[in-house]
Design an enzyme around this catalytic site. Structure first.
Site, short mmCIF file in Angstrom:
data_model
loop_
_atom_site.label_atom_id
_atom_site.label_comp_id
_atom_site.label_asym_id
_atom_site.label_seq_id
_atom_site.Cartn_x
_atom_site.Cartn_y
_atom_site.Cartn_z
N ASP A 50 -43.11 79.20 64.07
CA ASP A 50 -42.97 79.76 62.73
C ASP A 50 -44.36 80.22 62.27
OD1 ASP A 50 -42.03 80.09 59.98
OD2 ASP A 50 -43.03 78.17 59.59
N ASP A 106 -45.49 81.10 58.39
CA ASP A 106 -46.01 80.59 57.11
C ASP A 106 -45.78 79.09 56.97
OD1 ASP A 106 -46.78 83.07 55.29
OD2 ASP A 106 -45.09 83.61 56.57
N ASP A 154 -41.86 74.37 59.63
CA ASP A 154 -42.20 73.46 58.53
C ASP A 154 -41.15 73.39 57.43
OD1 ASP A 154 -43.00 76.22 57.77
OD2 ASP A 154 -43.48 75.21 55.88
MG LIG Z 1 -42.60 78.23 57.50
#
Ligand SMILES: [Mg+2]
Length: 241
Positions: free
Chosen positions: A19, A21, A196
């Site tokens: 991923d 961000d 995240d």
């Molecule tokens: Mg993310």
């Protein structure tokens, strides 16, 4: 010291999916302000080279945006898998944007203009409402988006970190991961995914279910900086020593 699961055996037998961000990049006040550390794109290309190119970025961002941040030479799933592009720059698959998105965007543009700190990111296959800079507007904007999307079965809503995604349905980060695993150079490798956020959970679960590893940036590494340090070690081959 970066903290990471020692059972993850990279890079030889794995395909690595990352991923962007909150994982590769620290969160900025707005997505347009997030910038990779200068060495990161080259480091990812170096690591991809060590892994037979079995490394891909899987993000909610638009393809053009990811290319601007990371340059060429790395496979990408943009907009939660609505668009897949290989490391050579060839588009592999592309969804059809839901026609309801543009009229909804017009209404949401007006809504965020009246709510300082909120912003609307208009993408090819979806919209993202952000309220990181104005948490007080979150519930109200999310309710408006839900109301606007409700009559359109082709749209899906996905809560994210101080944000809400309104997307063309049919893809998520798990389907993107599986699509890559069906083709070279990813096929036959065990998927390792790092993310995240809520939107990463399906891919984290899928990587685990497929016998690889689904990892959480903060829980398993301690944050983006520690993850980047781990990737740097892998790229330089220090795990051999
Ligand atoms: Mg993310």
């Amino acid at each position: 010291m970066p903290h990471y699961p020692s059972h993850v055996n990279l890079p030889r037998d794995c395909a690595l999916f990352l991923d962007i961000d909150g994982t590769l990049l620290d969160f900025a006040a707005a997505p347009g302000l997030a910038v990779p550390p200068p060495e990161l794109p080259g480091l990812l290309r170096q690591l991809a080279g060590r892994m037979g190119s079995a490394l891909a970025l899987i993000s909610g961002r638009m393809l053009a945006d990811i290319e601007r941040l990371f340059g060429p030479g790395i496979a990408v799933a943009a907009e939660h898998g609505a668009c897949l592009r290989d490391a050579s720059g060839r588009i592999l698959t592309e969804a059809v944007p839901d026609p309801a998105l543009r009229p909804i965007a017009a209404i949401l543009h007006a809504a965020v203009a009246a709510r300082p700190g909120a912003l609307l990111e208009e993408k090819r296959f979806g919209l993202t409402l952000h309220w990181r800079g104005a948490p007080a507007w979150g519930a109200e904007l999310a309710a408006l988006a839900a109301e606007l999307a409700a009559p359109h079965p082709g749209l899906v809503l996905l809560p994210a970190h101080a944000a809400l995604e309104i997307r063309t349905g049919g893809n998520d980060k798990a389907s993107a991961l599986e699509a890559f695993l069906r083709i070279a150079p990813f096929a036959g490798r065990l998927p390792v995914f790092v993310g995240d956020d809520v939107t990463d959970e399906p891919a984290i679960a899928r990587a685990n279910a497929l016998g690889g590893a689904g990892l959480h940036t903060n829980r398993d590494f301690g944050g983006p900086a520690a993850l980047r340090a781990w990737l740097a070690e892998l790229a330089e081959g220090r795990e051999d020593g």
